[in-house]
Design a protein around this motif. Structure first.
Motif, PDB file in Angstrom:
ATOM      1  N   ALA A  15      39.335  37.368  35.407  1.00 13.56           N
ATOM      2  CA  ALA A  15      39.378  36.777  36.749  1.00 13.56           C
ATOM      3  C   ALA A  15      37.976  36.443  37.249  1.00 13.56           C
ATOM      4  O   ALA A  15      37.757  35.394  37.853  1.00 13.56           O
ATOM      5  CB  ALA A  15      40.076  37.721  37.726  1.00 13.56           C
ATOM      6  N   VAL A  16      37.028  37.310  36.986  1.00 16.56           N
ATOM      7  CA  VAL A  16      35.650  37.086  37.448  1.00 16.56           C
ATOM      8  C   VAL A  16      35.005  35.928  36.694  1.00 16.56           C
ATOM      9  O   VAL A  16      34.276  35.128  37.282  1.00 16.56           O
ATOM     10  CB  VAL A  16      34.815  38.380  37.283  1.00 16.56           C
ATOM     11  CG1 VAL A  16      33.334  38.115  37.478  1.00 16.56           C
ATOM     12  CG2 VAL A  16      35.298  39.450  38.247  1.00 16.56           C
ATOM     13  N   LEU A  17      35.303  35.804  35.427  1.00 20.57           N
ATOM     14  CA  LEU A  17      34.687  34.757  34.617  1.00 20.57           C
ATOM     15  C   LEU A  17      35.389  33.407  34.734  1.00 20.57           C
ATOM     16  O   LEU A  17      34.812  32.384  34.362  1.00 20.57           O
ATOM     17  CB  LEU A  17      34.640  35.196  33.152  1.00 20.57           C
ATOM     18  CG  LEU A  17      33.751  36.407  32.865  1.00 20.57           C
ATOM     19  CD1 LEU A  17      33.877  36.816  31.411  1.00 20.57           C
ATOM     20  CD2 LEU A  17      32.310  36.144  33.244  1.00 20.57           C
ATOM     21  N   ASP A  18      36.602  33.385  35.254  1.00 16.31           N
ATOM     22  CA  ASP A  18      37.372  32.150  35.387  1.00 16.31           C
ATOM     23  C   ASP A  18      36.918  31.392  36.634  1.00 16.31           C
ATOM     24  O   ASP A  18      37.169  31.817  37.758  1.00 16.31           O
ATOM     25  CB  ASP A  18      38.854  32.478  35.486  1.00 16.31           C
ATOM     26  CG  ASP A  18      39.744  31.251  35.579  1.00 16.31           C
ATOM     27  OD1 ASP A  18      39.212  30.116  35.651  1.00 16.31           O
ATOM     28  OD2 ASP A  18      40.969  31.421  35.576  1.00 16.31           O
ATOM     29  N   GLU A  19      36.256  30.270  36.428  1.00 16.64           N
ATOM     30  CA  GLU A  19      35.723  29.495  37.550  1.00 16.64           C
ATOM     31  C   GLU A  19      36.818  28.864  38.402  1.00 16.64           C
ATOM     32  O   GLU A  19      36.559  28.447  39.526  1.00 16.64           O
ATOM     33  CB  GLU A  19      34.767  28.421  37.036  1.00 16.64           C
ATOM     34  CG  GLU A  19      33.499  29.012  36.443  1.00 16.64           C
ATOM     35  CD  GLU A  19      32.544  27.953  35.928  1.00 16.64           C
ATOM     36  OE1 GLU A  19      32.765  26.756  36.193  1.00 16.64           O
ATOM     37  OE2 GLU A  19      31.573  28.331  35.272  1.00 16.64           O
ATOM     38  N   THR A  20      38.040  28.797  37.895  1.00 11.49           N
ATOM     39  CA  THR A  20      39.134  28.218  38.666  1.00 11.49           C
ATOM     40  C   THR A  20      39.929  29.280  39.433  1.00 11.49           C
ATOM     41  O   THR A  20      40.775  28.948  40.248  1.00 11.49           O
ATOM     42  CB  THR A  20      40.113  27.447  37.755  1.00 11.49           C
ATOM     43  OG1 THR A  20      40.743  28.371  36.849  1.00 11.49           O
ATOM     44  CG2 THR A  20      39.390  26.358  36.985  1.00 11.49           C
ATOM     45  N   ALA A  21      39.637  30.554  39.185  1.00  4.11           N
ATOM     46  CA  ALA A  21      40.365  31.646  39.843  1.00  4.11           C
ATOM     47  C   ALA A  21      39.794  31.885  41.245  1.00  4.11           C
ATOM     48  O   ALA A  21      38.621  31.620  41.509  1.00  4.11           O
ATOM     49  CB  ALA A  21      40.263  32.925  39.023  1.00  4.11           C
ATOM     50  N   PHE A  22      40.645  32.362  42.116  1.00  2.00           N
ATOM     51  CA  PHE A  22      40.214  32.690  43.471  1.00  2.00           C
ATOM     52  C   PHE A  22      39.466  34.021  43.471  1.00  2.00           C
ATOM     53  O   PHE A  22      39.925  35.005  42.880  1.00  2.00           O
ATOM     54  CB  PHE A  22      41.420  32.782  44.405  1.00  2.00           C
ATOM     55  CG  PHE A  22      42.072  31.463  44.648  1.00  2.00           C
ATOM     56  CD1 PHE A  22      41.504  30.528  45.506  1.00  2.00           C
ATOM     57  CD2 PHE A  22      43.248  31.134  44.012  1.00  2.00           C
ATOM     58  CE1 PHE A  22      42.095  29.298  45.721  1.00  2.00           C
ATOM     59  CE2 PHE A  22      43.858  29.911  44.220  1.00  2.00           C
ATOM     60  CZ  PHE A  22      43.279  28.996  45.079  1.00  2.00           C
ATOM     61  N   LEU A  23      38.330  34.056  44.140  1.00  2.00           N
ATOM     62  CA  LEU A  23      37.525  35.266  44.228  1.00  2.00           C
ATOM     63  C   LEU A  23      38.296  36.400  44.896  1.00  2.00           C
ATOM     64  O   LEU A  23      38.189  37.559  44.492  1.00  2.00           O
ATOM     65  CB  LEU A  23      36.231  34.987  44.984  1.00  2.00           C
ATOM     66  CG  LEU A  23      35.279  36.152  45.173  1.00  2.00           C
ATOM     67  CD1 LEU A  23      34.870  36.754  43.837  1.00  2.00           C
ATOM     68  CD2 LEU A  23      34.058  35.731  45.961  1.00  2.00           C
ATOM     69  N   ALA A  24      39.094  36.078  45.898  1.00  2.00           N
ATOM     70  CA  ALA A  24      39.854  37.105  46.607  1.00  2.00           C
ATOM     71  C   ALA A  24      40.786  37.848  45.654  1.00  2.00           C
ATOM     72  O   ALA A  24      40.964  39.067  45.770  1.00  2.00           O
ATOM     73  CB  ALA A  24      40.649  36.494  47.751  1.00  2.00           C
ATOM     74  N   ARG A  25      41.366  37.150  44.700  1.00  2.00           N
ATOM     75  CA  ARG A  25      42.253  37.815  43.739  1.00  2.00           C
ATOM     76  C   ARG A  25      41.465  38.809  42.883  1.00  2.00           C
ATOM     77  O   ARG A  25      41.909  39.932  42.646  1.00  2.00           O
ATOM     78  CB  ARG A  25      42.939  36.774  42.857  1.00  2.00           C
ATOM     79  CG  ARG A  25      43.912  37.390  41.903  1.00  2.00           C
ATOM     80  CD  ARG A  25      44.659  36.348  41.128  1.00  2.00           C
ATOM     81  NE  ARG A  25      45.653  37.002  40.295  1.00  2.00           N
ATOM     82  CZ  ARG A  25      46.241  36.426  39.295  1.00  2.00           C
ATOM     83  NH1 ARG A  25      45.994  35.177  38.999  1.00  2.00           N
ATOM     84  NH2 ARG A  25      47.122  37.091  38.574  1.00  2.00           N
ATOM     85  N   ALA A  26      40.288  38.402  42.420  1.00  2.00           N
ATOM     86  CA  ALA A  26      39.448  39.296  41.622  1.00  2.00           C
ATOM     87  C   ALA A  26      39.019  40.510  42.454  1.00  2.00           C
ATOM     88  O   ALA A  26      38.998  41.630  41.959  1.00  2.00           O
ATOM     89  CB  ALA A  26      38.231  38.554  41.083  1.00  2.00           C
TER      90      ALA A  26
END
Length: 60
Positions: A15-26
């Protein structure tokens, strides 16, 4: 460290490395893992990142 702990850490890393993921989820994943690991300082930081800091003095 148990197998489920390692799986949770791997999910958080993705999640942290995925640039398309939302930071709030991580951050929510971090919050969950920190609580599970009894890491109150990390849990407190993640909560402040999600909900905001009360004052500029609290900023990391």
């Amino acid at each position: 460290m148990t197998t489920s702990d390692v799986g949770g850490l791997e999910q958080l890393e993705r999640a942290v490395l995925d640039e398309t993921a939302f930071l709030a989820r991580a951050l929510r994943q971090c919050l969950f893992l920190a609580g599970h690991a009894h890491q109150e300082e990390l849990r407190g930081w993640a909560m402040k990142e999600l909900e905001g800091y009360a004052s500029a003095d609290e900023l990391p």
